[in-house]
Each structure stands twice: as C-alpha cells, then as structure tokens.
Design a protein around this motif. Structure first.
Motif, short mmCIF file in Angstrom:
data_model
loop_
_atom_site.label_atom_id
_atom_site.label_comp_id
_atom_site.label_asym_id
_atom_site.label_seq_id
_atom_site.Cartn_x
_atom_site.Cartn_y
_atom_site.Cartn_z
N ILE A 193 -10.12 22.54 -61.32
CA ILE A 193 -9.23 22.45 -61.68
C ILE A 193 -9.30 22.67 -63.39
CG2 ILE A 193 -8.39 19.70 -62.52
CD1 ILE A 193 -6.15 20.14 -62.45
N ARG A 194 -9.37 23.80 -64.12
CA ARG A 194 -9.76 23.79 -65.30
C ARG A 194 -7.72 23.87 -66.48
NH1 ARG A 194 -13.00 27.76 -67.60
NH2 ARG A 194 -13.89 28.22 -65.81
N ASP A 199 -1.99 29.78 -72.38
CA ASP A 199 -0.91 29.42 -71.84
C ASP A 199 -0.24 27.86 -71.05
OD1 ASP A 199 -1.43 32.61 -71.36
OD2 ASP A 199 -2.43 32.20 -69.49
N SER A 200 -0.68 27.24 -71.47
CA SER A 200 -0.90 25.91 -72.07
C SER A 200 -0.23 25.53 -70.55
CB SER A 200 0.30 25.00 -72.73
OG SER A 200 0.71 25.17 -74.02
N THR A 201 -0.97 25.87 -69.50
CA THR A 201 -1.32 25.79 -68.33
C THR A 201 -2.41 24.92 -67.60
OG1 THR A 201 -1.46 27.56 -67.97
CG2 THR A 201 0.71 27.69 -68.09
N TYR A 202 -2.54 24.59 -66.50
CA TYR A 202 -3.90 24.15 -65.19
C TYR A 202 -4.03 25.05 -64.53
CZ TYR A 202 -2.90 19.84 -67.27
OH TYR A 202 -2.71 18.03 -67.48
N ARG A 203 -4.96 25.65 -64.55
CA ARG A 203 -5.47 26.39 -63.05
C ARG A 203 -5.89 26.14 -62.63
NH1 ARG A 203 -7.90 32.10 -65.95
NH2 ARG A 203 -5.46 32.52 -65.45
N ARG A 224 -5.72 31.20 -56.56
CA ARG A 224 -5.70 30.86 -57.08
C ARG A 224 -4.48 30.98 -58.20
NH1 ARG A 224 -7.84 34.24 -62.34
NH2 ARG A 224 -4.95 35.32 -63.18
N LEU A 225 -3.97 29.23 -58.55
CA LEU A 225 -2.85 29.08 -59.10
C LEU A 225 -2.63 28.64 -60.23
CD1 LEU A 225 0.15 29.52 -58.44
CD2 LEU A 225 0.08 26.76 -57.70
N ASP A 226 -2.38 29.17 -61.22
CA ASP A 226 -1.50 28.70 -62.83
C ASP A 226 -0.21 28.23 -62.67
OD1 ASP A 226 -3.88 29.88 -63.95
OD2 ASP A 226 -3.04 31.24 -64.99
N THR A 227 -0.22 27.08 -62.44
CA THR A 227 1.09 25.71 -62.33
C THR A 227 1.00 24.59 -63.63
OG1 THR A 227 2.75 24.64 -61.58
CG2 THR A 227 -0.58 24.18 -61.26
N LYS A 232 -1.06 14.90 -68.80
CA LYS A 232 -2.05 15.13 -69.84
C LYS A 232 -3.88 15.75 -69.47
CE LYS A 232 1.49 13.51 -72.58
NZ LYS A 232 1.61 12.44 -73.88
N LEU A 233 -3.89 16.36 -70.20
CA LEU A 233 -5.72 16.30 -70.02
C LEU A 233 -5.98 15.28 -70.28
CD1 LEU A 233 -7.49 18.50 -70.17
CD2 LEU A 233 -7.61 19.07 -72.51
N GLU A 234 -5.25 15.05 -71.23
CA GLU A 234 -6.31 13.08 -71.42
C GLU A 234 -6.58 12.54 -70.37
OE1 GLU A 234 -3.69 14.88 -73.65
OE2 GLU A 234 -4.91 14.41 -75.16
#
Length: 359
Positions: A193-194, A199-203, A224-227, A232-234
């Motif tokens: 997961i990146r 885009d403020s999304t997770y890939r 691959r999925l952007d969602t 949060k990233l934290e």
C-alpha cells in the motif's frame, strides 16, 4: 519580601538562567560538530538548520532541566556558605525554615516555567527537532522499517502491515479486516500500500477483497487500485516520539484514542504525560536537596559540594530513566508509579538532608 529574600531569589534565578545560557551554546557546538557532515550530505537547507537549533535549544534545556537547576543552586548557595553569609543570616535569629522561603519562591517560579514549557512550548520544539533529525540526519542504513504493525482503527476495523518503509511511505503485506460484532464481513489484502500525495489516495498493488457470505464467499481482484480509506498515514507510521509532540490538551485526546485502538505503545505515551506533571514537583525536591547539601561550609570548599551535587543529580536521572524504561517495556508496572518513584525516594532524601542541615 525582605531584602534578604530578594537577595537570595535574584541569585537563585540569575544563576539558573546563566547556567542554561552557558551550557546550551556548548551543546549546540558539540551537536553541530557531530552532525554537520550529515547535514551537508543530505543537503539540509540553512533555514531548516537554524530552526532545528532553535528547537534543539528548548528540547535540550527541558531534557537537562534537573541538572541545570540542581547545579545552579549548589553553586550560589555554596558561595554563600563559603563567605559565611548563611552563618550570619542564621546567627541573626532567622530560622532555617525562614531561610528557605526565597528558595521556595524561586522553586515556584521555576516550576511554573517548567510546566508551561513542558505542556505547550517543548512539544512543538520536539516535533521540529525529531522531524529534522529523521529527515536530514538519519542515513538510509539507519532508517529501519517498522515491522509487524497492528492497529485497531475503531470498533470494527483492524489494520495490519508486515513492514512499513518511512523513506518511500510504502507498507508491505497490507491487510484490512472489517467486523460486525464478532462476525468478519470482508477482508482486503494487497502486496503493498502506497500513499499518493498528489491525489490524496492510497494505491494498492495486487488488490484482493474477500466478501464473507452466509454460504459462499466472493472475491474481487485487481492488479492495482487507487482508493480512499478512513485511516490516516500516521496510523501506518507510528513513531516513538508521537506523544512528545502533543500539548497538554492534544496529549490527553491522543492517549485516549490510542487506548481505544489497543496501541502497544500506550505505556510510553503515559510515561511522557506523567513526566510533564512530575517536572514541577522535581523542581521543589531538587531545590531542597541542593540547599541542604550546599548550605554547610565544608573543609573541601565548593568543589566538594559540586561533586556531591553532580553525583546526586546523575543518580536521580539514572533512576528516572531506569523506571521509565521498565514501565515502557512492561505491562504490569504502572507508568504513574514509575514516574513518581524517583520523586518519592528523593523527596524522602530531601527531608532527611534538610533535617540534618537544620541541626
């Protein structure tokens, strides 16, 4: 206050702040000499370096506050004793308890400053200090991945990654499970997961979603999925200094949130919280110990008092560090007790030393 109170109080505060002003530049020079190569290699901007040392000043002063306070009181009180000023004060009919009044007022002022700094100023400085350190001072070989990260996001969602790389913001072997009560409703997994900043999304790579049915399960697969996710990233990048960057009000909310998540670092956060409250108490205890140790004129002069004071200061810091570490590592040892024990032990020592000094 009388003249004698102003005389001692001014020397109390002046010696304390002068000692801080003397030691902080030394600390900055030592730190700069050790880290200037890394700053150059990592191309740290001049503005970031200046801000780093502003934050370093507050962080360093707060960290070594007990030593600065202890040594400053021993220094000027020993000079009073060597000049027989204390003998003259007590011989004039002033009781030892009355002699301690300006020290008590000085300790109150320092305790208030320590409280305000610890609760509101040092957290911001700690955030800037640690962010600069991890961005510009850590070599790539030093940036270790967070491994086996488990996080309860809320009552229904549980997150897991086998490792997280802070350099690339990538988590590996990602899993997200959603429950309804005790029943698993769906499970999302991906090879990694990146976070995509623009885009403020997770890939998600090698995305698989398993929907749990009453009779049959269904699978949804994508390379691959952007969602979007509600975490949060934290939540993927827990840091050991997270609690240090929160002020008084933020820290309470942060600890409550982490407690609900079942965070494994909850004791570390509680130690940070209780230490902030104990620091003002420490100011009074160290003041009384320092006065008791240095108010007696000794044959060896000021050097004996300073040697004794330095020894007691480092013993205090040693016990404080030992108990804090035990509380952070153990689930059975209370963080409140761990933080309070050094103050309790040295508080009793202060009473004993004051009683002897009085005699």
């Amino acid at each position: 206050m009388k003249i004698i109170d102003w005389y001692i109080l001014k020397r109390y505060l002046a010696t304390f702040f002068v000692m801080i002003l003397l030691f902080i530049p030394i600390g900055i020079m030592v730190d700069l000499s050790e880290k200037v190569d890394k700053m150059i290699d990592n191309e740290a901007p001049a503005g970031a370096i200046i801000q780093y040392y502003i934050d370093f000043t507050f962080y360093f002063a707060n960290l070594l506050f007990p030593i600065f306070l202890f040594l400053s009181i021993i220094w000027f009180t020993s000079k009073l004793a060597n000049n027989t000023e204390i003998t003259a004060i007590l011989s004039s009919g002033v009781s030892f308890a009355r002699f301690l009044r300006p020290y008590l007022i000085g300790a109150s002022i320092i305790a208030f400053i320590a409280f305000v700094m610890g609760m509101f100023i040092v957290p911001n400085a700690s955030e800037g200090y640690n962010e600069f350190k991890y961005k510009y001072l850590k070599k790539h070989s030093d940036e270790r991945e967070t491994t086996n990260l488990f996080n309860q996001l809320n009552d229904n969602d549980y997150l897991y990654v086998s490792s997280f790389d802070p350099r690339t913001d990538i988590g590996y072997n990602f899993t997200l499970e959603h429950f309804d009560g005790n029943q698993l409703k769906y499970k999302i997994s991906a090879r990694n997961i990146r976070w995509i900043e623009k885009d403020s999304t997770y890939r998600l790579t090698t995305y698989v979603k398993r929907l749990i049915g009453k009779e049959n399960d269904s699978l949804v697969r994508q390379s691959r999925l952007d969602t979007l996710f509600n975490f949060k990233l934290e939540d993927l990048t827990p840091v050991s200094y997270a609690a240090e960057t929160k002020n008084l009000f933020e820290l309470n909310d942060f600890i409550e949130k982490e407690r609900k998540k079942g965070s494994a670092n909850i004791n570390t956060y509680l130690v940070v919280k209780y230490k902030r409250w104990s620091l003002p108490v420490t100011a009074f205890i160290l003041t009384f110990i320092a006065v008791a140790v240095s108010s007696i004129k000794r044959r060896g002069g000021m050097g004996v008092n300073l040697a004794l004071g330095i020894s007691l200061a480092f013993i205090f810091i040693f016990f404080d560090k030992i108990f804090s570490t035990i509380a952070e590592r153990s689930t059975s040892f209370s963080p409140l007790l761990a933080v309070s024990l050094p103050n309790i032990v040295f508080g009793l020592l202060a009473l004993y030393l004051l009683n002897n000094a009085k005699r």
